[in-house]
Design an enzyme around this catalytic site. Structure first.
Site, PDB file in Angstrom:
ATOM      1  CG  HIS A 401       4.448  10.481  -0.192  1.00  0.00           C
ATOM      2  ND1 HIS A 401       4.358  11.845  -0.375  1.00  0.00           N
ATOM      3  CD2 HIS A 401       3.843  10.210   0.994  1.00  0.00           C
ATOM      4  CE1 HIS A 401       3.738  12.369   0.673  1.00  0.00           C
ATOM      5  NE2 HIS A 401       3.410  11.406   1.510  1.00  0.00           N
ATOM      6  CD  GLU A 454       0.900   5.034   6.863  1.00  0.00           C
ATOM      7  OE1 GLU A 454       1.397   4.895   7.997  1.00  0.00           O
ATOM      8  OE2 GLU A 454      -0.247   5.424   6.669  1.00  0.00           O
TER       9      GLU A 454
HETATM   10  N1  ACO Z   1       2.944   0.047  -5.599  1.00  0.00           N
HETATM   11  C1  ACO Z   1       2.890  -0.149  -6.927  1.00  0.00           C
HETATM   12  N2  ACO Z   1       2.744   0.860  -7.810  1.00  0.00           N
HETATM   13  C2  ACO Z   1       2.633   2.099  -7.310  1.00  0.00           C
HETATM   14  C3  ACO Z   1       2.689   2.368  -5.946  1.00  0.00           C
HETATM   15  C4  ACO Z   1       2.845   1.283  -5.068  1.00  0.00           C
HETATM   16  N3  ACO Z   1       2.879   1.442  -3.749  1.00  0.00           N
HETATM   17  N4  ACO Z   1       2.543   3.685  -5.735  1.00  0.00           N
HETATM   18  C5  ACO Z   1       2.402   4.242  -6.953  1.00  0.00           C
HETATM   19  N5  ACO Z   1       2.448   3.279  -7.902  1.00  0.00           N
HETATM   20  C6  ACO Z   1       2.324   3.438  -9.335  1.00  0.00           C
HETATM   21  C7  ACO Z   1       0.858   3.409  -9.688  1.00  0.00           C
HETATM   22  O1  ACO Z   1       0.425   2.151 -10.050  1.00  0.00           O
HETATM   23  C8  ACO Z   1       0.799   4.379 -10.789  1.00  0.00           C
HETATM   24  O2  ACO Z   1       1.286   3.781 -11.930  1.00  0.00           O
HETATM   25  P1  ACO Z   1       0.333   3.490 -13.128  1.00  0.00           P
HETATM   26  O3  ACO Z   1      -0.294   4.825 -13.475  1.00  0.00           O
HETATM   27  O4  ACO Z   1       1.250   2.932 -14.145  1.00  0.00           O
HETATM   28  O5  ACO Z   1      -0.690   2.517 -12.576  1.00  0.00           O
HETATM   29  C9  ACO Z   1       1.781   5.443 -10.435  1.00  0.00           C
HETATM   30  O6  ACO Z   1       2.786   4.750  -9.697  1.00  0.00           O
HETATM   31  C10 ACO Z   1       1.168   6.563  -9.625  1.00  0.00           C
HETATM   32  O7  ACO Z   1       2.191   7.199  -8.961  1.00  0.00           O
HETATM   33  P2  ACO Z   1       2.004   8.564  -8.258  1.00  0.00           P
HETATM   34  O8  ACO Z   1       1.393   9.562  -9.173  1.00  0.00           O
HETATM   35  O9  ACO Z   1       3.282   8.882  -7.605  1.00  0.00           O
HETATM   36  O10 ACO Z   1       0.936   8.154  -7.117  1.00  0.00           O
HETATM   37  P3  ACO Z   1      -0.235   9.000  -6.478  1.00  0.00           P
HETATM   38  O11 ACO Z   1       0.285  10.325  -6.047  1.00  0.00           O
HETATM   39  O12 ACO Z   1      -1.440   8.981  -7.321  1.00  0.00           O
HETATM   40  O13 ACO Z   1      -0.538   8.095  -5.170  1.00  0.00           O
HETATM   41  C11 ACO Z   1      -0.081   6.939  -3.181  1.00  0.00           C
HETATM   42  C12 ACO Z   1       0.265   8.160  -4.036  1.00  0.00           C
HETATM   43  C13 ACO Z   1      -1.603   6.876  -2.961  1.00  0.00           C
HETATM   44  C14 ACO Z   1       0.596   7.072  -1.812  1.00  0.00           C
HETATM   45  C15 ACO Z   1       0.403   5.670  -3.889  1.00  0.00           C
HETATM   46  O14 ACO Z   1       1.802   5.702  -4.009  1.00  0.00           O
HETATM   47  C16 ACO Z   1      -0.028   4.388  -3.205  1.00  0.00           C
HETATM   48  O15 ACO Z   1      -1.138   3.907  -3.467  1.00  0.00           O
HETATM   49  N6  ACO Z   1       0.821   3.811  -2.286  1.00  0.00           N
HETATM   50  C17 ACO Z   1       0.431   2.644  -1.539  1.00  0.00           C
HETATM   51  C18 ACO Z   1      -0.461   3.047  -0.347  1.00  0.00           C
HETATM   52  C19 ACO Z   1       0.328   3.727   0.762  1.00  0.00           C
HETATM   53  O16 ACO Z   1       1.433   3.331   1.103  1.00  0.00           O
HETATM   54  N7  ACO Z   1      -0.302   4.768   1.346  1.00  0.00           N
HETATM   55  C20 ACO Z   1       0.297   5.544   2.429  1.00  0.00           C
HETATM   56  C21 ACO Z   1       0.781   6.882   1.933  1.00  0.00           C
HETATM   57  S1  ACO Z   1       1.640   7.783   3.185  1.00  0.00           S
HETATM   58  C22 ACO Z   1       0.415   8.521   4.067  1.00  0.00           C
HETATM   59  O17 ACO Z   1      -0.677   8.799   3.628  1.00  0.00           O
HETATM   60  C23 ACO Z   1       0.697   8.875   5.466  1.00  0.00           C
END
Ligand code: ACO
Length: 516
Positions: A401, A454
């Protein structure tokens, strides 16, 4: 984390200066210098004495001479120039040169290397090439994805990511989800207060709006027929657009608060009716008439499934809906505020917000989370499956998140709710959750990744009998309340939201090539 303070490496004053500089001698007349500036189309001349820099004469100096009544044919450059001007080096970064210009109010500065005059750089060159905005002296760099940037003031609610806490107005949102109805919380967000006995309530107002305008109802089969098999959320987005047109919703800028609130209630009331009707029509079934006496959550379930839901299922769904009504300046809420800030109508803001919500990184995740559970099948297969997904750079839906760097309180309440209603996927989901968390902790040790709302939301909705393709539309109908509350707030104290971008392409202006 990569930050947007990256300026393009190598972008220096030499890239954009006028070189060689247009020059003049101190003894020349202003008329001679001015005509050279006009013919060379520059705003200044560098004044040289034996090849060395003596001063700079700019358009501003010519204006000052004219205002003082000087005769330009007789007055000399030496009398009106700025002697011994500040200089920049050709290798100086554009950003540093810009700062100096902004601090001192310079418009033209000679570019000098050692004793040699290499050219002239103007404020216009810097602004044009670097796309810097000459406001307040300096512009502001922001992190990628606008992380942590405060872009609005709100009293709707907020998220405290480090504490794992969020609230609607002054109340803990999870407590509201446990104790209050969807309609009560809608009133809290729209009017600032929870309902009081004996006073008019939003629940009553919504009940009065519990059927669709006839003209719109007749159009729904057309939406389904025109886009067979399209995601339900896309069809819902089209239906909201039509709702705005059928209802004649006017620009927020032209409405009073009372009129805009009325539009907001109209959209909030219509969302479950539209979502359920479209779902039924897509399955070749007739829409089920609304029964507002059931309350929003139970009524929605009844309209979707065609049968009255159990009190447990209705209560579980209501909890989910309240829990997802609002959540800080998330991507879709920001979108709604941006659209409203232009003065556009409320339907336009909600349509745009639905578009933002549809993405799998935002609201499109719960059905994908369940798809992951399906693909895993049994708990023993979880570790290998998740490890290979993460190793191939995939994101695990329902985890991570932007704001929460600890447990998401919504996830905890949804997990508890799934258990309480005996949701079929609850046991597998809890086991897989543990595996995902340990794989992410091992493979992404520097990230704080926890379960988000989610993951278990999908499990709860599935347990309530909501089909998978309706997960995100169901999320949309609760978040509509938050979007509308934010639009009401934006409209009450509006300034158009119009940020800046940094141009990082090839330096302009380049000559436009002739047509091939
Ligand atoms: N699985 C694997 N790796 C992840 C995940 C995940 N679910 N979430 C973040 N990371 C990793 C990314 O790969 C990235 O690492 P990297 O730069 O080494 O590739 C890093 O963690 C990014 O982390 P954050 O800066 O915390 O993430 P950001 O704020 O950019 O994105 C997001 C947040 C979009 C929710 C992301 O965690 C994600 O894609 N999650 C999966 C989709 C999801 O569950 N969406 C629903 C969100 S809740 C809502 O909107 C109601």
């Amino acid at each position: 984390m990569e930050h947007a303070s990256r300026t393009r490496p190598g972008r220096t004053v030499a890239d954009l200066m006028t070189s060689p500089a247009v020059t003049a001698a101190a003894s020349e007349s202003l008329t001679a210098a001015a005509s050279r500036m006009a013919s060379e189309r520059v705003g200044s001349v560098v004044v040289l004495d034996d090849g060395a820099l003596a001063g700079i004469l700019t358009e501003r100096d010519l204006l000052a001479a004219g205002a003082a009544g000087a005769d330009p044919a007789a007055a000399t450059v030496g009398e009106w120039m700025t002697p011994g001007p500040d200089v920049v080096g050709p290798d100086e970064e554009v950003i540093d040169a810009w700062r100096r210009f902004a601090e001192h109010g310079y418009r033209h500065v000679p570019v000098v290397a050692g004793d040699e005059v290499k050219g002239v750089v103007s404020l216009r060159d810097l602004v044009r090439v670097a796309q810097l905005r000459p406001v307040d002296g300096l512009y502001t760099d922001v992190p990628r994805g606008l992380e942590g940037v405060v872009a609005a003031e709100t009293s709707v609610g907020s998220v405290r990511g480090m504490e794992g806490f969020f609230h609607y107005r002054q109340y803990d949102a999870t407590e509201l989800a446990r104790t209050r109805s969807f309609e009560d919380v809608c009133q809290l967000l729209f009017d600032g207060e929870l309902p009081e006995a004996g006073r008019p309530s939003v629940a009553d107002e919504l009940a009065e709006l519990s059927s669709l305008p006839a003209g719109l109802e007749a159009l729904l089969p057309g939406i389904v027929a025109a886009s067979p098999g399209a995601p339900l959320l896309d069809q819902l987005r089209s239906a909201v657009s039509l709702l705005g047109a059928v209802e004649g919703m006017r620009p927020t800028r032209d409405l009073t608060h009372v009129e805009l609130r009325r539009d907001a209630l109209r959209i909030v009331a219509a969302m479950p009716l539209l979502a359920a009707a479209l779902h039924r029509l897509a399955g070749g079934l007739a829409p089920v008439p609304s029964d507002p006496a059931l309350g929003m959550a139970a009524n929605y379930l009844a309209m979707l499934t065609g049968s009255r839901p159990s009190p447990e299922a209705a209560a579980a769904l209501e909890r989910y809906l309240v829990l997802t009504i609002d959540h800080g300046l998330n991507a879709s809420t920001f979108t709604a505020r941006v659209v409203a800030s232009t003065g556009a109508d409320l339907a336009a803001a909600v349509v745009a917000a639905i578009g933002a919500l549809s993405g799998p990184l935002h609201g499109g995740a719960p059905s994908r989370a369940l798809d992951t559970l399906d693909a895993i099948g049994t708990p023993e297969r979880a570790e290998a499956h998740i490890t290979s997904l993460v190793a191939s750079g995939e994101r695990i839906m329902g985890f991570g998140h932007r704001v929460y760097k600890t447990v998401d309180p919504r996830s905890e309440l949804m997990k508890e709710t799934a258990r309480e209603i005996g949701a079929p996927l609850s046991g597998l989901a809890e086991q897989v959750e543990q595996t995902v968390l340990s794989v992410l902790a091992e493979m992404k040790p520097d990230r704080k990744l926890y379960t988000n709302v989610e993951f278990f939301a999908g499990v709860v909705m599935d347990g309530c009998g909501i089909p998978r393709q309706m997960f995100t539309p169901t999320f949309a109908l609760s978040r509509t309340v938050g979007w509308c509350a934010h639009v009401l707030e934006q409209a009450a104290d509006n300034r158009i939201i119009r940020p800046a971008s940094r141009y990082v392409g090839p330096p302009p202006p380049q000559p436009v090539p002739p047509r091939p």
